[in-house]
Design a protein around this motif. Sequence first.
Motif, PDB file in Angstrom:
ATOM      1  N   ILE A  95     -20.042 -39.680  39.008  1.00  0.00           N
ATOM      2  CA  ILE A  95     -21.451 -40.113  38.968  1.00  0.00           C
ATOM      3  C   ILE A  95     -21.532 -41.560  38.486  1.00  0.00           C
ATOM      4  O   ILE A  95     -22.212 -42.389  39.093  1.00  0.00           O
ATOM      5  CB  ILE A  95     -22.290 -39.182  38.055  1.00  0.00           C
ATOM      6  N   ILE A  96     -20.840 -41.865  37.406  1.00  0.00           N
ATOM      7  CA  ILE A  96     -20.848 -43.227  36.848  1.00  0.00           C
ATOM      8  C   ILE A  96     -20.286 -44.215  37.864  1.00  0.00           C
ATOM      9  O   ILE A  96     -20.863 -45.287  38.093  1.00  0.00           O
ATOM     10  CB  ILE A  96     -20.060 -43.269  35.515  1.00  0.00           C
ATOM     11  N   LEU A  97     -19.171 -43.878  38.503  1.00  0.00           N
ATOM     12  CA  LEU A  97     -18.555 -44.748  39.507  1.00  0.00           C
ATOM     13  C   LEU A  97     -19.500 -45.008  40.680  1.00  0.00           C
ATOM     14  O   LEU A  97     -19.678 -46.153  41.104  1.00  0.00           O
ATOM     15  CB  LEU A  97     -17.248 -44.117  40.018  1.00  0.00           C
ATOM     16  N   PHE A  98     -20.117 -43.961  41.197  1.00  0.00           N
ATOM     17  CA  PHE A  98     -21.009 -44.101  42.354  1.00  0.00           C
ATOM     18  C   PHE A  98     -22.253 -44.921  42.007  1.00  0.00           C
ATOM     19  O   PHE A  98     -22.700 -45.731  42.811  1.00  0.00           O
ATOM     20  CB  PHE A  98     -21.411 -42.739  42.916  1.00  0.00           C
ATOM     21  N   LYS A  99     -22.798 -44.718  40.817  1.00  0.00           N
ATOM     22  CA  LYS A  99     -23.964 -45.507  40.388  1.00  0.00           C
ATOM     23  C   LYS A  99     -23.594 -46.972  40.193  1.00  0.00           C
ATOM     24  O   LYS A  99     -24.316 -47.871  40.621  1.00  0.00           O
ATOM     25  CB  LYS A  99     -24.553 -44.940  39.091  1.00  0.00           C
ATOM     26  N   LYS A 100     -22.467 -47.201  39.543  1.00  0.00           N
ATOM     27  CA  LYS A 100     -22.028 -48.568  39.244  1.00  0.00           C
ATOM     28  C   LYS A 100     -21.774 -49.370  40.522  1.00  0.00           C
ATOM     29  O   LYS A 100     -22.123 -50.544  40.606  1.00  0.00           O
ATOM     30  CB  LYS A 100     -20.745 -48.511  38.405  1.00  0.00           C
ATOM     31  N   ASN A 101     -21.172 -48.745  41.522  1.00  0.00           N
ATOM     32  CA  ASN A 101     -20.790 -49.459  42.742  1.00  0.00           C
ATOM     33  C   ASN A 101     -21.839 -49.426  43.845  1.00  0.00           C
ATOM     34  O   ASN A 101     -21.645 -50.057  44.880  1.00  0.00           O
ATOM     35  CB  ASN A 101     -19.447 -48.931  43.256  1.00  0.00           C
ATOM     36  N   HIS A 102     -22.911 -48.695  43.656  1.00  0.00           N
ATOM     37  CA  HIS A 102     -24.018 -48.666  44.619  1.00  0.00           C
ATOM     38  C   HIS A 102     -23.540 -48.410  46.047  1.00  0.00           C
ATOM     39  O   HIS A 102     -23.839 -49.165  46.970  1.00  0.00           O
ATOM     40  CB  HIS A 102     -24.832 -49.967  44.568  1.00  0.00           C
ATOM     41  N   TYR A 103     -22.788 -47.331  46.241  1.00  0.00           N
ATOM     42  CA  TYR A 103     -22.288 -47.005  47.569  1.00  0.00           C
ATOM     43  C   TYR A 103     -23.424 -46.598  48.495  1.00  0.00           C
ATOM     44  O   TYR A 103     -24.393 -45.973  48.074  1.00  0.00           O
ATOM     45  CB  TYR A 103     -21.265 -45.867  47.499  1.00  0.00           C
ATOM     46  N   ASP A 104     -23.275 -46.965  49.754  1.00  0.00           N
ATOM     47  CA  ASP A 104     -24.209 -46.535  50.791  1.00  0.00           C
ATOM     48  C   ASP A 104     -23.783 -45.189  51.373  1.00  0.00           C
ATOM     49  O   ASP A 104     -24.617 -44.405  51.815  1.00  0.00           O
ATOM     50  CB  ASP A 104     -24.252 -47.571  51.925  1.00  0.00           C
ATOM     51  N   ILE A 105     -22.469 -44.958  51.375  1.00  0.00           N
ATOM     52  CA  ILE A 105     -21.907 -43.734  51.945  1.00  0.00           C
ATOM     53  C   ILE A 105     -20.797 -43.230  51.028  1.00  0.00           C
ATOM     54  O   ILE A 105     -19.967 -44.009  50.567  1.00  0.00           O
ATOM     55  CB  ILE A 105     -21.301 -43.996  53.346  1.00  0.00           C
ATOM     56  N   VAL A 106     -20.798 -41.925  50.793  1.00  0.00           N
ATOM     57  CA  VAL A 106     -19.654 -41.265  50.170  1.00  0.00           C
ATOM     58  C   VAL A 106     -19.134 -40.274  51.198  1.00  0.00           C
ATOM     59  O   VAL A 106     -19.881 -39.450  51.716  1.00  0.00           O
ATOM     60  CB  VAL A 106     -20.024 -40.556  48.845  1.00  0.00           C
ATOM     61  N   HIS A 107     -17.837 -40.399  51.506  1.00  0.00           N
ATOM     62  CA  HIS A 107     -17.189 -39.540  52.495  1.00  0.00           C
ATOM     63  C   HIS A 107     -16.090 -38.767  51.775  1.00  0.00           C
ATOM     64  O   HIS A 107     -15.120 -39.354  51.306  1.00  0.00           O
ATOM     65  CB  HIS A 107     -16.605 -40.403  53.615  1.00  0.00           C
ATOM     66  N   THR A 108     -16.261 -37.454  51.668  1.00  0.00           N
ATOM     67  CA  THR A 108     -15.323 -36.613  50.934  1.00  0.00           C
ATOM     68  C   THR A 108     -14.373 -35.884  51.888  1.00  0.00           C
ATOM     69  O   THR A 108     -14.705 -35.662  53.052  1.00  0.00           O
ATOM     70  CB  THR A 108     -16.075 -35.577  50.077  1.00  0.00           C
ATOM     71  N   HIS A 109     -13.210 -35.530  51.362  1.00  0.00           N
ATOM     72  CA  HIS A 109     -12.217 -34.763  52.114  1.00  0.00           C
ATOM     73  C   HIS A 109     -11.695 -33.641  51.239  1.00  0.00           C
ATOM     74  O   HIS A 109     -11.332 -33.878  50.094  1.00  0.00           O
ATOM     75  CB  HIS A 109     -11.049 -35.645  52.545  1.00  0.00           C
ATOM     76  N   ALA A 110     -11.630 -32.450  51.772  1.00  0.00           N
ATOM     77  CA  ALA A 110     -11.141 -31.239  51.120  1.00  0.00           C
ATOM     78  C   ALA A 110     -12.244 -30.624  50.250  1.00  0.00           C
ATOM     79  O   ALA A 110     -13.265 -31.261  49.958  1.00  0.00           O
ATOM     80  CB  ALA A 110      -9.869 -31.494  50.328  1.00  0.00           C
ATOM     81  N   THR A 111     -12.023 -29.394  49.858  1.00  0.00           N
ATOM     82  CA  THR A 111     -13.084 -28.614  49.214  1.00  0.00           C
ATOM     83  C   THR A 111     -13.497 -29.152  47.852  1.00  0.00           C
ATOM     84  O   THR A 111     -14.678 -29.398  47.609  1.00  0.00           O
ATOM     85  CB  THR A 111     -12.656 -27.140  49.101  1.00  0.00           C
ATOM     86  N   LYS A 112     -12.550 -29.335  46.935  1.00  0.00           N
ATOM     87  CA  LYS A 112     -12.917 -29.784  45.588  1.00  0.00           C
ATOM     88  C   LYS A 112     -13.575 -31.165  45.601  1.00  0.00           C
ATOM     89  O   LYS A 112     -14.652 -31.334  45.023  1.00  0.00           O
ATOM     90  CB  LYS A 112     -11.705 -29.770  44.660  1.00  0.00           C
ATOM     91  N   PRO A 113     -12.996 -32.166  46.273  1.00  0.00           N
ATOM     92  CA  PRO A 113     -13.698 -33.456  46.343  1.00  0.00           C
ATOM     93  C   PRO A 113     -15.040 -33.334  47.070  1.00  0.00           C
ATOM     94  O   PRO A 113     -15.978 -34.048  46.738  1.00  0.00           O
ATOM     95  CB  PRO A 113     -12.734 -34.355  47.122  1.00  0.00           C
ATOM     96  N   GLY A 114     -15.113 -32.421  48.029  1.00  0.00           N
ATOM     97  CA  GLY A 114     -16.367 -32.218  48.747  1.00  0.00           C
ATOM     98  C   GLY A 114     -17.466 -31.698  47.841  1.00  0.00           C
ATOM     99  O   GLY A 114     -18.601 -32.162  47.876  1.00  0.00           O
ATOM    100  N   ILE A 115     -17.121 -30.739  47.008  1.00  0.00           N
ATOM    101  CA  ILE A 115     -18.108 -30.156  46.099  1.00  0.00           C
ATOM    102  C   ILE A 115     -18.490 -31.156  45.007  1.00  0.00           C
ATOM    103  O   ILE A 115     -19.660 -31.510  44.846  1.00  0.00           O
ATOM    104  CB  ILE A 115     -17.583 -28.832  45.496  1.00  0.00           C
TER     105      ILE A 115
END
Length: 180
Positions: A95-115
């Motif tokens: 959460i902190i990483l995504f807020k800090k970097n202001h990503y437009d897209i997050v693309h996950t792979h596999a179940t745990k990273p997906g969740i």
Amino acid sequence: MRGNLLNNLRLSSNRKIKIAYLITGIGTGGAGEDTLCTIEGLDKEKYHINLVIGKEFRGDILKRIRNKRINFIQIQPFKSRYHFLCDPILLLKLIILFKKNHYDIVHTHATKPGILGSIAAKIAGVPIIIHGLDINALEVSDSKFINIIKIFLEKITGKFTDAYISVSEIVSQKYLKYGR
């Protein structure tokens, strides 16, 4: 509506679109190779890309990442196994990483990273969440209880996942069987 969001991001500014690819590790499997090939194939003039990864990868993969000048962020504790004490810490770090970097897209792979990645991206306000369906990870645990929990969490995160990219029709059909 969401399909136009990417076009709106591109048209609304001259800046690069920021993407975070999230995977626990890269080994000999298809998910890691798929992730690296996708990252390598994207136009670096249009996209700013970060590979967010744990420490689960071979030395030759690290060399490949560095040779291709792929920006990567190692985050701990980020492992493929579920850990009920460490995973909440990982979620908070994402959460902190995504807020800090202001990503437009997050693309996950596999179940745990997906969740975890989808939940973190939603909380952080990431506009587009994509999940890669690489294997049928919903049935691979020896524990029926863990499988039920994963299916439940995948259904919840599916409510705010904007797109799925599947490696095959067979994998797509398996996920559809579980309501994804």
